[in-house]
Design a protein around this motif. Structure first.
Motif, short mmCIF file in Angstrom:
data_model
loop_
_atom_site.label_atom_id
_atom_site.label_comp_id
_atom_site.label_asym_id
_atom_site.label_seq_id
_atom_site.Cartn_x
_atom_site.Cartn_y
_atom_site.Cartn_z
N GLU A 42 12.23 52.12 64.03
CA GLU A 42 12.88 50.84 64.26
C GLU A 42 14.22 50.83 63.55
N ASP A 43 15.23 50.29 64.20
CA ASP A 43 16.56 50.19 63.63
C ASP A 43 16.61 48.93 62.76
N LYS A 44 16.30 49.10 61.49
CA LYS A 44 16.19 47.94 60.59
C LYS A 44 17.54 47.46 60.09
N GLY B 151 17.96 51.03 74.14
CA GLY B 151 16.85 50.70 73.24
C GLY B 151 15.77 49.94 73.98
N GLU C 236 24.26 52.65 73.73
CA GLU C 236 22.94 53.08 73.28
C GLU C 236 21.91 52.39 74.15
N PRO D 233 20.89 47.39 61.86
CA PRO D 233 21.85 47.64 62.94
C PRO D 233 23.27 47.34 62.47
#
Length: 179
Positions: free
Chosen positions: A53-55, A171, A169, A57
Protein backbone atom coordinates in the motif's frame (compact mmCIF):
# COMPACT_ATOMS: atom_id res chain seq x y z
CA UNK A 1 14.18 -2.47 -101.70
CA UNK A 2 10.92 -2.15 -100.02
CA UNK A 3 10.27 -3.71 -96.57
CA UNK A 4 6.85 -5.06 -95.94
CA UNK A 5 5.15 -3.99 -92.71
CA UNK A 6 3.22 -6.54 -90.82
CA UNK A 7 0.22 -5.75 -88.77
CA UNK A 8 -0.11 -7.52 -85.51
CA UNK A 9 -3.12 -9.71 -85.50
CA UNK A 10 -3.38 -9.88 -81.73
CA UNK A 11 -3.39 -7.04 -79.17
CA UNK A 12 -0.78 -7.17 -76.45
CA UNK A 13 -2.21 -7.05 -72.90
CA UNK A 14 -1.94 -8.38 -69.36
CA UNK A 15 -3.76 -11.37 -67.99
CA UNK A 16 -5.21 -10.09 -64.69
CA UNK A 17 -6.51 -13.49 -63.49
CA UNK A 18 -3.42 -14.48 -61.44
CA UNK A 19 -3.32 -11.07 -59.74
CA UNK A 20 -7.00 -11.26 -58.83
CA UNK A 21 -6.44 -14.76 -57.42
CA UNK A 22 -3.57 -13.48 -55.25
CA UNK A 23 -5.65 -10.55 -53.98
CA UNK A 24 -8.52 -12.83 -52.99
CA UNK A 25 -6.12 -15.18 -51.21
CA UNK A 26 -4.68 -12.23 -49.28
CA UNK A 27 -8.18 -11.06 -48.31
CA UNK A 28 -9.08 -14.53 -47.04
CA UNK A 29 -5.78 -14.75 -45.11
CA UNK A 30 -6.25 -11.38 -43.39
CA UNK A 31 -9.86 -12.19 -42.52
CA UNK A 32 -8.74 -15.41 -40.85
CA UNK A 33 -5.95 -13.84 -38.78
CA UNK A 34 -7.80 -10.66 -37.77
CA UNK A 35 -8.86 -10.48 -34.15
CA UNK A 36 -12.46 -9.34 -33.98
CA UNK A 37 -12.23 -8.40 -30.31
CA UNK A 38 -14.97 -6.63 -28.48
CA UNK A 39 -13.85 -3.00 -27.88
CA UNK A 40 -16.05 -2.88 -24.77
CA UNK A 41 -14.12 -5.67 -23.12
CA UNK A 42 -13.03 -5.25 -19.52
CA UNK A 43 -9.47 -4.77 -18.38
CA UNK A 44 -8.38 -7.83 -16.47
CA UNK A 45 -6.04 -6.60 -13.78
CA UNK A 46 -3.32 -8.98 -12.65
CA UNK A 47 -3.40 -10.30 -9.14
CA UNK A 48 -0.89 -8.53 -6.91
CA UNK A 49 -0.75 -10.56 -3.72
CA UNK A 50 2.53 -8.99 -2.56
CA UNK A 51 1.63 -5.41 -3.48
CA UNK A 52 2.41 -2.74 -0.94
CA UNK A 53 0.00 0.00 0.00
CA UNK A 54 1.24 3.49 -0.85
CA UNK A 55 1.05 4.99 2.63
CA UNK A 56 2.90 8.20 1.77
CA UNK A 57 1.69 9.32 -1.66
CA UNK A 58 3.41 12.40 -3.10
CA UNK A 59 1.48 15.60 -2.45
CA UNK A 60 1.76 16.71 -6.07
CA UNK A 61 0.25 13.48 -7.50
CA UNK A 62 -3.13 13.87 -9.19
CA UNK A 63 -5.74 11.13 -8.67
CA UNK A 64 -8.33 10.08 -11.25
CA UNK A 65 -10.78 7.34 -10.30
CA UNK A 66 -12.98 5.19 -12.53
CA UNK A 67 -16.05 4.21 -10.56
CA UNK A 68 -18.83 1.78 -11.40
CA UNK A 69 -22.18 3.34 -10.60
CA UNK A 70 -25.21 1.90 -12.32
CA UNK A 71 -28.29 4.09 -12.80
CA UNK A 72 -30.61 3.35 -9.91
CA UNK A 73 -27.74 1.79 -7.98
CA UNK A 74 -28.34 -1.76 -9.26
CA UNK A 75 -26.36 -3.58 -11.92
CA UNK A 76 -26.94 -7.21 -12.73
CA UNK A 77 -23.86 -7.37 -14.96
CA UNK A 78 -21.21 -7.59 -12.22
CA UNK A 79 -20.99 -11.22 -11.15
CA UNK A 80 -18.69 -12.46 -8.38
CA UNK A 81 -17.91 -16.06 -7.47
CA UNK A 82 -17.94 -17.50 -3.94
CA UNK A 83 -14.34 -16.25 -3.33
CA UNK A 84 -15.38 -12.66 -4.18
CA UNK A 85 -13.44 -12.76 -7.46
CA UNK A 86 -14.95 -10.87 -10.38
CA UNK A 87 -16.28 -13.35 -12.94
CA UNK A 88 -18.30 -11.11 -15.25
CA UNK A 89 -17.51 -7.36 -15.39
CA UNK A 90 -20.01 -4.69 -16.40
CA UNK A 91 -19.37 -3.45 -19.93
CA UNK A 92 -22.12 -0.83 -19.98
CA UNK A 93 -20.42 2.44 -20.89
CA UNK A 94 -22.94 4.60 -19.03
CA UNK A 95 -22.34 2.68 -15.77
CA UNK A 96 -18.73 3.91 -15.50
CA UNK A 97 -17.93 7.43 -14.33
CA UNK A 98 -14.77 9.51 -13.92
CA UNK A 99 -14.21 10.95 -10.46
CA UNK A 100 -11.71 13.65 -9.48
CA UNK A 101 -11.52 15.22 -6.02
CA UNK A 102 -14.81 13.56 -4.99
CA UNK A 103 -16.64 15.07 -8.01
CA UNK A 104 -17.90 13.32 -11.12
CA UNK A 105 -16.74 14.86 -14.38
CA UNK A 106 -16.97 14.15 -18.11
CA UNK A 107 -13.91 13.32 -20.25
CA UNK A 108 -13.88 16.85 -21.74
CA UNK A 109 -14.01 18.38 -18.25
CA UNK A 110 -11.19 16.01 -17.25
CA UNK A 111 -8.99 17.34 -20.04
CA UNK A 112 -9.55 20.97 -18.94
CA UNK A 113 -8.89 20.00 -15.32
CA UNK A 114 -5.65 18.19 -16.20
CA UNK A 115 -4.36 21.12 -18.27
CA UNK A 116 -4.82 23.46 -15.30
CA UNK A 117 -3.62 21.05 -12.61
CA UNK A 118 -0.70 19.81 -14.73
CA UNK A 119 0.73 23.34 -14.71
CA UNK A 120 0.86 23.53 -10.91
CA UNK A 121 3.86 22.46 -8.79
CA UNK A 122 6.30 21.04 -9.96
CA UNK A 123 5.21 22.71 -13.21
CA UNK A 124 5.90 21.99 -16.87
CA UNK A 125 8.91 21.72 -19.11
CA UNK A 126 9.25 24.53 -21.66
CA UNK A 127 7.27 23.79 -24.83
CA UNK A 128 9.23 22.67 -27.86
CA UNK A 129 8.70 24.00 -31.36
CA UNK A 130 5.07 23.65 -32.57
CA UNK A 131 3.80 22.78 -29.06
CA UNK A 132 1.28 24.89 -27.17
CA UNK A 133 2.24 23.62 -23.72
CA UNK A 134 5.20 21.68 -22.40
CA UNK A 135 5.20 18.30 -20.69
CA UNK A 136 3.86 18.30 -17.15
CA UNK A 137 6.19 17.09 -14.41
CA UNK A 138 3.22 16.25 -12.19
CA UNK A 139 2.46 12.53 -11.74
CA UNK A 140 -1.06 11.16 -12.11
CA UNK A 141 -2.56 7.93 -10.77
CA UNK A 142 -5.52 6.21 -12.39
CA UNK A 143 -7.38 4.13 -9.81
CA UNK A 144 -10.26 1.91 -10.74
CA UNK A 145 -12.79 -0.61 -9.57
CA UNK A 146 -12.30 -4.21 -10.64
CA UNK A 147 -13.37 -4.97 -14.18
CA UNK A 148 -13.11 -1.40 -15.47
CA UNK A 149 -14.09 -1.05 -19.09
CA UNK A 150 -10.99 -0.29 -21.14
CA UNK A 151 -12.91 2.33 -23.11
CA UNK A 152 -13.05 4.49 -19.96
CA UNK A 153 -9.36 3.95 -19.20
CA UNK A 154 -8.60 4.94 -22.79
CA UNK A 155 -10.56 8.19 -22.35
CA UNK A 156 -8.42 9.06 -19.32
CA UNK A 157 -5.21 8.24 -21.23
CA UNK A 158 -6.38 10.44 -24.15
CA UNK A 159 -7.13 13.35 -21.79
CA UNK A 160 -3.67 12.93 -20.21
CA UNK A 161 -2.04 12.97 -23.65
CA UNK A 162 -3.84 16.16 -24.66
CA UNK A 163 -2.95 17.75 -21.28
CA UNK A 164 0.69 16.63 -21.87
CA UNK A 165 0.85 14.52 -18.69
CA UNK A 166 3.14 11.54 -19.16
CA UNK A 167 3.93 10.33 -15.64
CA UNK A 168 0.97 7.97 -15.29
CA UNK A 169 0.59 5.28 -12.63
CA UNK A 170 -2.08 2.61 -12.42
CA UNK A 171 -3.46 1.62 -9.04
CA UNK A 172 -6.31 -0.37 -7.57
CA UNK A 173 -8.07 -0.61 -4.27
CA UNK A 174 -8.17 -3.77 -2.25
CA UNK A 175 -11.47 -5.60 -2.73
CA UNK A 176 -13.78 -5.52 0.29
CA UNK A 177 -13.04 -8.30 2.76
CA UNK A 178 -9.42 -8.86 1.59
CA UNK A 179 -7.68 -6.92 4.36
Amino acid sequence: MRIKSRQLLEAIGFDMTPMIDCVFQLIVFFMLVTDFANPMSAVELPSAKNAQEDKTPPDERLMVELVHEAPGGVCGNLIYDSSKNLVEPCCEDDHWRIKVERKYITPSQLEAYLIIEGSKFPGRLPPRKNEKIGLSLRPLMIRSDAGAVYQMVEKVFAACARARIYKIEIGARKPPGND
